[in-house]
Design a protein around this motif. Structure first.
Motif: not given
Length: 450
Positions: A69, A71, A85, A87, A278, A280, A282, A300, A327, A406
């Motif tokens: 992650i 930012w 975000v 993702g 950001m 993220a 995963f 997160l 997101c 999320t």
């Protein structure tokens, strides 16, 4: 990234190919992300250490196993600043090496593997395969490892199965174990990995420490390895193909397309003032995300809580910030397949080369809604990128993404998007260069506040 990748499609595609080649496993992808972020001035954060307060212009990242992650704070960031975000996920379907993997059968040396996620099994047959992932040695140090092409899952000759072209059914245990050589040659997959050890331990820095680590790695043996997270990967490099070189054939387009788009957009786009951009990325999405580094885990939320703490945010502040946040859940989707047109919706016909897609499902397998569609439309206009829509045929079950996870886990408004592909979950997938580049530009517009 001295040259602006968001301004040059061909340069972007070339750099993306290099990223895929550097990322044969989720652990390698996380390592490549971390290396690129650190080189761009992002501060690496240790989860066991105290974090400095977030300030305007602050940038950082944290790595957890095969997830990262990162930012970047905009100007005027404060306790109620929303996050934007992107993702994505770093893993792909395939095969993972089992414990006690080495065995011999009918004169061949083989490696025991377990199926990871939902790969198209037949696409892995008769390919030049390598092993990649991470190992942990007795001293607790983690090493990234990869071999070259050393393995193959051989298909049965048609002379021994005359009906092979009528119907092929692979036994998931008996028919998927790769060969690595001839029996009796004392072959071991761990020995191959240690011999080809290319990555380093994550700790330490400086020329002296690097030299010491190199010497220590050279002295390692298979007996020093006490933990293994290693998978098969297709060693064939990504390649532009098509009559106009407009198509991109590659392993792991699902979902390194989104991971890399987020990385480049984060590096090259100034966040909208008063917001935090950001990415993220995963791990374990292909398994349902229920791990410490997956979207259903706490990763997160942990990062957001620590950043908010550094802004002296109260519970009220955090609730306000999340209510204003978005997101963009970016994961690959399906282009209409010309040989199987009946598998797609009869009227919504997304095609490769016509832009990244808004993914819609009435049963919330995707998290997009009307507000998400409006955001997607604004991003397309701001980035000057064409977009299209995807919805499933009612007779074909719909997959899912990290988006609904999320949205449920964090409570953040989410929209599902992605590039259209052919052969998703194959060892080698196919996309269009305009779509790959377009997703990065759309993500840049997202971070810029469109």
């Amino acid at each position: 990234m001295a040259r602006s990748l968001l301004q040059d499609r061909d340069t972007y595609i070339s750099a993306f190919g290099d990223f895929v080649s550097a990322s044969p496993s989720s652990y390698h992808a996380a390592g490549a992300l971390a290396e690129t972020l650190a080189a761009a001035g992002f501060t690496a954060h240790d989860e066991t250490a105290a974090w400095s307060p977030l300030t305007a212009g602050g940038r950082g990242f944290v790595r957890r196993d095969g997830a990262v992650i990162a930012w970047r704070a905009g100007a005027d960031v404060d306790a109620v600043s929303p996050v934007r975000v992107l993702g994505a996920h770093t893993d792909s379907p395939g095969f993972v090496v089992k414990p006690r993997p080495d065995f011999e059968s009918d004169g061949w040396a083989q490696v025991g593997v377990e199926i990871y996620g939902g790969p198209l099994l037949t696409s892995w047959l008769d390919r030049d395969l390598g092993f990649a992932g991470r190992i942990v040695t007795r001293d607790g140090v983690e090493h990234l490892v990869r071999t070259g092409a050393v393995a193959r899952i051989p298909q049965l000759a048609i002379h021994l199965d005359r009906d092979a072209n009528k119907a092929m059914t692979l036994d998931r245990q008996r028919h998927t174990q790769p060969i690595i050589g001839i029996a009796g040659e004392d072959l071991s997959v761990l020995s191959l990995l240690v011999r080809e050890l290319g990555g380093g331990a994550r700790s330490g820095s400086g020329r002296g420490r690097a030299a010491a680590r190199s010497a220590a790695r050279a002295a390692l043996t298979a007996e020093d390895v006490v933990g293994v997270d290693v998978r098969l990967y297709d060693t064939q490099a990504p390649q532009r193909i098509g009559a106009q070189a407009e198509l991109f054939a590659s392993p792991r387009l699902d979902n390194l397309t989104s991971t890399y788009a987020g990385l480049v957009a984060l590096l090259e786009t100034e966040p909208d003032p008063g917001t935090i951009s950001m990415v993220a990325a995963f791990d374990h999405e292909e398994l349902g995300s229920n791990t410490r580094s997956g979207a259903a885990g706490p990763f997160l939320a942990d990062v957001l809580d620590r950043l908010r703490a550094g802004l002296d945010a109260t519970g009220e502040d955090s609730a306000r910030a999340l209510a204003a946040s978005w997101c963009l859940s970016a994961d690959a989707g399906h282009s209409v397949h010309p040989n199987y047109p009946e598998k797609h919706d009869p009227r919504v016909r997304p095609l490769a080369g016509r832009g990244p897609m808004l993914k819609i499902n009435a049963n919330q397998r995707y998290a997009s809604d009307a507000h998400g569609a409006a955001l997607w439309s604004r991003l397309g206009a701001a980035a000057e990128v064409a977009t299209q829509e995807f919805v499933s045929n009612n007779t074909v079950p719909c997959g899912s993404t990290i988006g609904p996870i999320t949205a449920t886990r964090i409570g953040i408004r989410t929209v599902d998007v992605g590039v259209p592909l052919l052969s998703m979950h194959s060892a080698r997938e196919l996309g269009h260069i305009d779509d790959l580049f377009g997703l990065a530009k759309l993500t840049g517009a997202f971070f810029a506040g469109a």
